[in-house]
Design an enzyme around this catalytic site. Structure first.
Site, PDB file in Angstrom:
ATOM      1  N   LYS A   1       0.856  -1.186   0.000  1.00  0.00           N
ATOM      2  CA  LYS A   1       0.000   0.000   0.000  1.00  0.00           C
ATOM      3  C   LYS A   1       0.892   1.236   0.000  1.00  0.00           C
ATOM      4  O   LYS A   1       1.232   1.798   1.052  1.00  0.00           O
ATOM      5  CB  LYS A   1      -0.929   0.000   1.228  1.00  0.00           C
TER       6      LYS A   1
ATOM      7  N   SER B   1      -8.882  -0.650  -5.130  1.00  0.00           N
ATOM      8  CA  SER B   1      -9.073  -0.154  -3.774  1.00  0.00           C
ATOM      9  C   SER B   1     -10.562   0.055  -3.519  1.00  0.00           C
ATOM     10  O   SER B   1     -11.337  -0.889  -3.565  1.00  0.00           O
ATOM     11  CB  SER B   1      -8.260   1.119  -3.552  1.00  0.00           C
TER      12      SER B   1
END
Length: 625
Positions: free
Chosen positions: A194, A394
């Site tokens: 991430k 996401s």
């Protein structure tokens, strides 16, 4: 005194006349706006359908501010709806009045590989119908050339060329600046890959981010080359792209001739010569200006051929950053999109739902609102099919989890199943100016988050636990949707971004296909004849007054379009600077807990940045879950 009274009466009369004139003008414009619609295609004489794409191709154009249009202060890049282009091209191939299709790509700024591949497919269908497709630009970039490769004749200005850059490039990292300013960046995240927060805490990519980004860039680059090679099998694409210096040297430094020698371009000529060539097929214009040809306007033609918006398959578009609150089209606002879907479910006799996703994600809270609304459709018995566009990662993947079936393209950017939060504090910055803080507390969280004095370890721990809890929820949603265990999803999650081909192999998507295939599958699941399947677009109706203002204020932007390689790069650099400003604003404002994707913004189609949530959004998202 009589003279003064007479003068006063004259002034009053002038004032009354001006007011009356203003009212007449106002109501005249209002009437024109409310009754206005583009000229239908049947009013246009035969000629070439002109796709003069001075801007970007998007799934859903952003709402235009009418006050900015009236004041002339708007600087928003022009956006063309992908479905409008496809509608126009599909109609053109069977329309006897359309003699050819023309792509003027001088001002084209991109659209994402999935969208461009779909346009390329439609251009191929036009050529299969024995109609020529002409393309022109002074200089082609990767995106514009992906369209031009599908032309029957691709032209380039003798002073231009084809600049193939490939996928990849540099991003901005702010840690050095942040350290100099004394800003303390508090990061709460889950996911080895991430990398959205890395520009604020590192001066370069982490090894994990580099590995994932390189794999994604390589996959997209391979897909791009395959699309071009299929459209132009005789072009020496690989040699031209891998060794541009040799190609230019062999042509004596003439980039246009180098592209022609490599088979990327068919003909060299300026815009006047190009127009004369098109006129041989499409006919001369009525005003007979040199270098012009009889042209059919794209917007009017697409408008005239739009199917009726009254089908039984709901089509919900989630495009752009996922943000909280209410926004217009082109920005995926949780309150707005969920309200539109709930309204359609209550008022329309829908039999199925197709969700077209083209979003890198954003707010967790807004993503959950949209997901909950889509789940309501499932609970009402409607089959739900997700169609992924350029990007569905996401938060864009979060909202896809209720689907019965997920379609994507090999070029689709997806995954990025991870969560983060970021919060700056300025105790170091204030200390540099001789400012300190002090106070009293009754609990470990008193006065937290203290942006002036810094956060406490207890606050940081609670924030991290909250983010970890949301990540577990995210993984759980995906695991349930994909019929896998949370451990299996966690292994392919961790914030990593995948290309569509790999995503299908690891089970994040079901099938390859575009929006048409998704609609056909939704019809099959709803037991509707796919040939009779019609959609109902679930979105805010376009404002006729704004459309009218756009038509009145549009101008020829040729003078502003970048014509050579250096000027195009200068425009990209300006956009880069705007990105830096947006990044700093996001850091200072304190964005909320997010399921967002940094890589998607680098590899996806160019668009404006949405406003970030405030600091309270961070706390609310964590405590409300």
């Amino acid at each position: 005194m009589a003279f003064v009274k007479a003068a006063w009466r004259i002034l009053v009369a002038i004032k009354d006349g001006l007011v009356l004139l203003f009212l007449l003008l106002f109501f005249g414009l209002l009437y024109a706006a409310l009754s206005w619609s583009p000229k239908p295609a049947r009013a246009v004489s035969s000629g070439a359908l002109l796709l003069k794409l001075d801007g970007t191709i998007v799934e859903q154009p952003a709402e235009v501010d009418p006050f900015a249009l009236l004041s002339g202060s708007g600087s928003q890049m022009r956006e063309y709806r992908l479905s409008d282009i496809i509608t126009a091209l599909d109609a053109a191939k069977d329309d006897a009045k359309v003699k050819a299709v023309v792509l003027n790509l001088d001002g084209f700024m991109g659209g994402g590989q999935v969208a461009l591949a779909r346009v390329g497919k439609a251009l191929d269908a036009v050529r299969a119908a024995k109609k020529p497709v002409f393309a022109y630009a002074t200089i082609y970039s990767d995106d514009s050339y992906q369209l031009a490769a599908h032309a029957s004749e691709s032209w380039v200005d003798p002073l231009g060329g084809v600049a193939i850059m490939g996928r990849g490039g540099s991003g901005l990292y702010y840690k050095g600046l942040i350290d100099k300013l004394g800003v303390n960046t508090h990061v709460y995240r889950v996911g080895t890959y991430k990398s959205f927060v890395e520009p604020f805490i590192r001066s370069d990519q982490s090894p994990e981010a580099r590995q994932a980004n390189q794999a994604l860039a390589d996959a997209l680059w391979q897909q791009w080359q395959e699309d071009i090679s299929k459209a132009r099998p005789r072009a020496k694409l690989a040699a031209y792209a891998s060794n541009p210096v040799d190609a230019a040297t062999a042509a004596g430094g003439n980039l246009a001739k180098a592209a022609q020698a490599a088979g990327l371009i068919d003909r060299l000529g300026d815009e006047a010569a190009f127009g004369e060539r098109v006129a041989q097929v499409a006919g001369e214009p009525s005003d007979e200006r040199a270098g012009d040809f009889a042209a059919i306007d794209l917007r009017s033609y697409a408008k005239a051929h739009q199917p009726a918006n009254n089908g039984q398959i709901g089509l919900l578009t989630v495009a752009g950053d996922i943000v909280d609150g209410e926004r217009g089209p082109g920005s995926a606002a949780g309150d707005t999109i969920s309200a539109l879907l709930y309204k359609a479910l209550a008022e329309k006799d829908l039999k199925a739902l197709v969700v077209r996703v083209d979003s890198p994600g954003g707010s967790v809270m807004a993503s959950e609102k949209i997901r909950s609304a889509i789940m309501e459709a499932r609970q009402q018995g409607l089959p739900v099919v997700v169609s992924m566009g350029n990007v569905a990662a996401s938060g864009g993947y979060w909202i896809s989890t209720p689907a019965n079936m997920i379609f994507a393209e090999p070029d689709t950017i997806t995954g990025s199943i991870g969560v983060f939060g970021i919060l700056p504090s300025f105790e170091g910055t204030l200390a540099k100016m001789g400012i300190t803080t002090d106070g009293v507390r009754t609990t470990p969280l008193s006065g937290q988050p203290d942006l002036a004095g810094g956060t406490t370890p207890e606050f940081d721990r609670i924030m991290q636990m909250g983010v970890e809890d949301i990540y577990r929820r995210f993984v759980g949603l995906v695991a349930k949707a994909r019929n896998k265990s949370p451990q299996q999803i966690d292994a392919i999650a961790q914030g990593r971004v995948w290309d569509g081909g790999t995503a299908r192999q690891i089970g994040l998507v079901d099938r390859f296909g575009g929006l048409d295939e998704a609609i056909a599958e939704a019809a099959r699941l709803a037991k509707i004849d796919p040939k009779a399947a019609r959609t109902y677009r679930i979105e805010k109706e376009p404002d006729k007054f704004v459309e009218f203002l756009q038509s009145m204020t549009e101008r020829d932007e040729d003078a502003d379009a970048p014509r050579d390689m250096l000027s195009r790069q200068a425009m990209i650099q300006r956009r880069w600077a705007m990105q830096a400003i947006a990044d700093v604003r996001a850091l200072v404002s304190g964005a909320g807990v997010r399921a967002d994707c940094l890589e998607c913004r680098s590899f996806g189609a160019p668009r404006g940045m949405a406003d970030e949530r405030g600091l309270m959004g961070l706390l609310t998202a964590l405590w409300r879950g």
